[in-house]
Motif scaffolding. Sequence first.
Motif, short mmCIF file in Angstrom:
data_model
loop_
_atom_site.label_atom_id
_atom_site.label_comp_id
_atom_site.label_asym_id
_atom_site.label_seq_id
_atom_site.Cartn_x
_atom_site.Cartn_y
_atom_site.Cartn_z
N ALA A 90 0.83 -1.21 0.00
CA ALA A 90 0.00 0.00 0.00
C ALA A 90 0.87 1.26 0.00
N LYS A 91 1.89 1.29 0.86
CA LYS A 91 2.79 2.47 0.93
C LYS A 91 3.58 2.64 -0.36
N ALA A 92 4.00 1.51 -0.94
CA ALA A 92 4.85 1.55 -2.13
C ALA A 92 4.16 2.25 -3.30
N GLY A 93 2.84 2.20 -3.30
CA GLY A 93 2.06 2.80 -4.39
C GLY A 93 2.38 4.28 -4.59
N ALA A 94 2.73 4.97 -3.47
CA ALA A 94 3.00 6.40 -3.56
C ALA A 94 4.49 6.70 -3.54
N GLY A 95 5.34 5.65 -3.59
CA GLY A 95 6.77 5.86 -3.43
C GLY A 95 7.57 5.76 -4.71
N ASP A 96 8.84 6.20 -4.63
CA ASP A 96 9.75 6.15 -5.76
C ASP A 96 10.65 4.92 -5.61
N PRO A 97 10.45 3.88 -6.44
CA PRO A 97 11.22 2.63 -6.28
C PRO A 97 12.69 2.77 -6.64
N LYS A 98 13.07 3.90 -7.24
CA LYS A 98 14.47 4.08 -7.66
C LYS A 98 15.27 4.89 -6.64
N ARG A 99 14.57 5.44 -5.61
CA ARG A 99 15.26 6.35 -4.69
C ARG A 99 16.39 5.67 -3.90
N PHE A 100 16.12 4.47 -3.36
CA PHE A 100 17.16 3.78 -2.58
C PHE A 100 17.69 2.59 -3.37
N ASP A 101 19.01 2.52 -3.46
CA ASP A 101 19.65 1.48 -4.25
C ASP A 101 19.92 0.26 -3.37
N LEU A 102 18.92 -0.58 -3.21
CA LEU A 102 19.06 -1.76 -2.34
C LEU A 102 19.67 -2.92 -3.13
N PRO A 103 20.31 -3.88 -2.41
CA PRO A 103 20.95 -5.00 -3.13
C PRO A 103 19.93 -5.95 -3.75
N ARG A 104 20.41 -6.73 -4.71
CA ARG A 104 19.61 -7.81 -5.31
C ARG A 104 20.31 -9.10 -4.91
N PRO A 105 19.99 -9.67 -3.71
CA PRO A 105 20.78 -10.78 -3.15
C PRO A 105 20.83 -11.99 -4.09
#
Length: 350
Positions: free
Chosen positions: A184-199
């Motif tokens: 629900a929160k992700a809907g309003a967020g920018d998925p590119k803002r934080f560069d998290l790892p791809r384990p």
Amino acid sequence: MLVLGIETSCDETAAAVVSDDRRILANVVLSQIAAHQPYGGIVPEVAARAHLDATDVIVGQAMAEAGIGFGDLSAVAATAGPGLIGGVLVGAMTGKAIALASHLPFVAVNHLEGHALTARLIGEVPFPYLLLLISGGHCQLLAVEGVGRYRRLGTTIDDALGEAFDKTAKLLGLGYPGGPKIEAKAGAGDPKRFDLPRPMRGRPGCDFSFSGLKTSVRRTLETLNEVSETDIADMAASFQLAAAETLAERSRNAISMFKESHPTGRHLVVAGGVAANRCIGGALAELATAEGMTLVVPPANLCTDNGAMIAWAGLERFRLGMTDGLDFKARPRWPLDPDAPPAAFAGVKA
Ligand code: KG4
Ligand code: ZN
């Protein structure tokens, strides 16, 4: 053919009646979310007591909604593991008692098999198929060869994906259960803002690891002075994207492995609570199209724990003559593929 299914292995008390022509006559789910919310997670003792209070009521409600009596059933199925043993005992004992009193066959169902076979309740999905099982306790890729016949291709070496969603939600102060709240929160967020790892990216095979992803969320949050609503939305979106891309990358390897070992298989089936996530569904749809596979995602209410999946797995087993004695013991652990080798890199600090 009508089968009653009872599910009590985690934090839902559920009962359902399904038929062999894939009708769901009743599907009643009582969530214990409110009971566990003050603790920020599931408390096994609280869960067991709540199941004890509710199971007979929920079964009665399902039978009433279906408009049938126990005498109209062909068999009774109940989850007999894996899961929180107190709850599993309540459901399994209830199922056995109904079977005994109504002279019906009893089917002890593996909760994971319930998730695994749900795709066949909603449509014509022939064996073999590739299953991505993503729930609160499990994250596995399996070749499903038939009822009771599973080959594990990959699993998580640490956290399950649902667990990673729940822990990340806790870090973000979103509460329990975390998966739907993050979505629900992700809907309003920018998925590119934080560069998290791809384990595990680029590693051979299709095992998973999610604990590093969660740690990375925690470390990144610690670098922010004050966590704003925007930060929470951006982090939820960034986490969700990392999870979706990781699943897609590992599943691509699994598809190659599956095509090699099961060349007639055409379906990629997703199951378990996390399968309800639409961002993940989108990433997997893209992957399936690119790989020439047909993606099957059950509707959200059949992805999260429910009685219909147990009734259906019970029905599939019953019509193959796979019934169980009333002395069948509930099991806290019950892998679908007991012969699977341990996950690659398990226990090895990479
Ligand atoms: O299959 P399930 O209902 O119970 C288990 O057998 O574990 O899965 C529950 C898990 C929880 O971790 C929950 O946070 C997650 O599924 N979940 C989701 C979503 N809905 C439920 N995760 C991500 N997005 C969702 N929309
Ligand atoms: Zn489940």
